[in-house]
Design a protein around this motif. Structure first.
Motif, short mmCIF file in Angstrom:
data_model
loop_
_atom_site.label_atom_id
_atom_site.label_comp_id
_atom_site.label_asym_id
_atom_site.label_seq_id
_atom_site.Cartn_x
_atom_site.Cartn_y
_atom_site.Cartn_z
N GLU A 133 0.83 -1.16 0.07
CA GLU A 133 -0.10 -0.03 -0.12
C GLU A 133 0.78 1.29 -0.10
OE1 GLU A 133 -3.34 0.05 2.55
OE2 GLU A 133 -3.52 2.28 2.29
N GLU A 134 2.01 1.09 0.71
CA GLU A 134 2.77 2.35 0.76
C GLU A 134 3.32 2.62 -0.49
OE1 GLU A 134 6.17 1.44 3.44
OE2 GLU A 134 7.04 3.70 2.85
N ARG B 185 0.70 4.13 -2.87
CA ARG B 185 0.40 5.43 -2.42
C ARG B 185 1.32 6.55 -3.05
NH1 ARG B 185 -4.16 6.64 0.41
NH2 ARG B 185 -4.96 4.62 1.57
N THR C 143 -7.07 -2.45 -2.42
CA THR C 143 -6.28 -1.10 -2.26
C THR C 143 -6.07 -0.35 -3.26
OG1 THR C 143 -4.94 -2.96 -0.72
CG2 THR C 143 -3.91 -0.79 -1.14
N ILE D 233 -7.12 3.75 -2.61
CA ILE D 233 -6.37 4.80 -2.84
C ILE D 233 -6.80 6.02 -3.67
CG2 ILE D 233 -3.97 5.04 -3.68
CD1 ILE D 233 -2.99 2.76 -2.68
#
Ligand code: SAH
Length: 363
Positions: free
Chosen positions: A149-150, A153, A194, A198
């Motif tokens: 996810e990091e 993003r 995810t 986002i």
């Protein structure tokens, strides 16, 4: 006669969408006149919902380095005969500048899957630079596999707004037969979720005509697309690659059957989902020279012309018979323009071409 006739009669009159069993019946059509009705119906639904306009996404095959080991894929990590490469930043930017100058509304960066910081940084840097040089005008789609996810993003913040991640098949048992034990269907599905959270416009898809895959599986794939509420679909026929476990020792594929199944899948997906973007993929063209035009006639509305420098094309070989290995971006643009004019469609130059489905969702 096939039971598809009453289903087509109803759909042609604008009746209720097909259910799962009806989708299976449509996917099973072989009769030439019924096939023609299926494709004509899908084409009409496409024109009504997304127009007779093709969007180009300039495809850049950034790198064939890959950590995954999918049993069907030519660039799997344990194929020793692949010459591995990663394009230099300047080469990527030359391609995206070309795409912008030639009024392609957006580009796709695709590569094997890597999660190391060096790779993650390179993508973030490239995305930001592409946005800067095109003064924010070029849309950017990423197709770089499962990521944290990091990372996602970060790439979104850098300016990417669409992400393509095929689920490959919605059938978890089939997925397990096509991948090593440490490749997880659930993780891939979670990643799709995810991406949506986002804010990416999410695309997914499947391979069509896989060993062990049934028509019921394909109908379930379409229901999976609906459940995930994705805005774009990229799917194409499975093709063999000699250097993979799935192809080794397996009988030759019936190419006409693969092509036809791919086209029927596009048509039934268009009929069922109506307002999404559907890509007419290169794998169709690998099976027949005019495969992508047939895809457009069966309901697809997006084409991803390859704009990678020809010197890398042969090394990014997911399957055999990959077309246009020696055709540069200019030749490709010319050839495609002629093909699209020949079927009476226009090209959505300078547009991102987000699907009406995505725009409606956003409201
Ligand atoms: N690594 C990235 C993207 C590159 S692979 C990812 O995982 O998303 C892009 C797609 O090529 C895959 O999703 C798969 O559906 C398709 N592909 C791989 N091998 C193939 C084969 N033998 N025949 C047809 N499609 C294939």
């Amino acid at each position: 006669m096939n039971d598809a006739q009453p289903i087509l009669d109803r759909l042609e009159k604008g009746g209720a969408r097909p259910g799962r069993d009806e989708m299976v019946t449509l996917l099973a059509i072989e009769d030439a006149s019924l096939l023609e009705r299926l494709f004509r119906l899908a084409y009409r639904i496409k024109v009504e919902n997304v127009g007779a306009k093709v969007y180009f996404r300039g495809l850049i095959e950034y790198s064939n380095l890959c950590e995954k080991d999918c049993f069907y894929c030519g660039i799997r990590s344990s194929n020793p005969s692949v010459h591995r490469y990663q394009m230099a930043d300047e080469e990527v930017l030359a391609a995206t500048d070309w795409a912008h100058q030639n009024r392609y509304g957006s580009v796709v960066l695709q590569a094997g899957e890597r999660q190391d910081p060096l790779f993650v940084d390179s993508i973030a840097r490239l995305v930001a630079e592409i946005k800067r040089r095109s003064e924010n005008r070029l849309g950017i789609t990423l197709s770089l596999g499962e990521q944290s996810e990091e990372t996602l993003r970060r790439w979104f913040a850098a300016g990417a707004h669409r992400y393509l991640l095929r689920i490959e098949t919605a059938n978890q048992e089939l997925y397990a037969r096509l991948h090593p034990g440490d490749h997880s269907w659930q993780a891939r599905r979670d990643c799709l979720e995810t991406l949506g959270r986002i804010g990416f416009q999410v695309g997914t898809g499947v391979m069509i005509g896989l060993p062990w895959q049934t028509l019921e599986d394909l109908a379930d794939d379409i229901l999976f697309f609906q459940q995930l509420d994705v805005g774009m679909i990229g799917m194409g026929p499975y093709l063999r690659h000699e250097g993979t476990p799935l192809a080794a020792g397996a009988p030759d594929l019936e190419r006409e059957r693969q092509l036809l199944l791919g086209l029927k899948m596009i048509a039934v997906t268009r009929i069922f989902l109506m307002d999404v973007n559907i890509a007419s993929t290169t794998a169709l063209q690998a099976l027949r020279d005019e495969g992508r035009e047939l895809g457009l006639k069966a309901g697809a509305n997006v084409i991803m012309p390859n704009i990678t420098d020809t010197k890398y094309r042969a090394d990014y070989k997911l399957y055999e018979d990959k077309p246009c290995l020696d055709e540069n971006a200019n030749q490709c643009r010319q050839c495609l323009g002629e093909r699209i004019a020949a079927i009476g469609e226009t090209i959505g130059f300078d547009e991102w071409g987000d699907s009406p489905h995505f725009r409606k969702r956003g409201k």
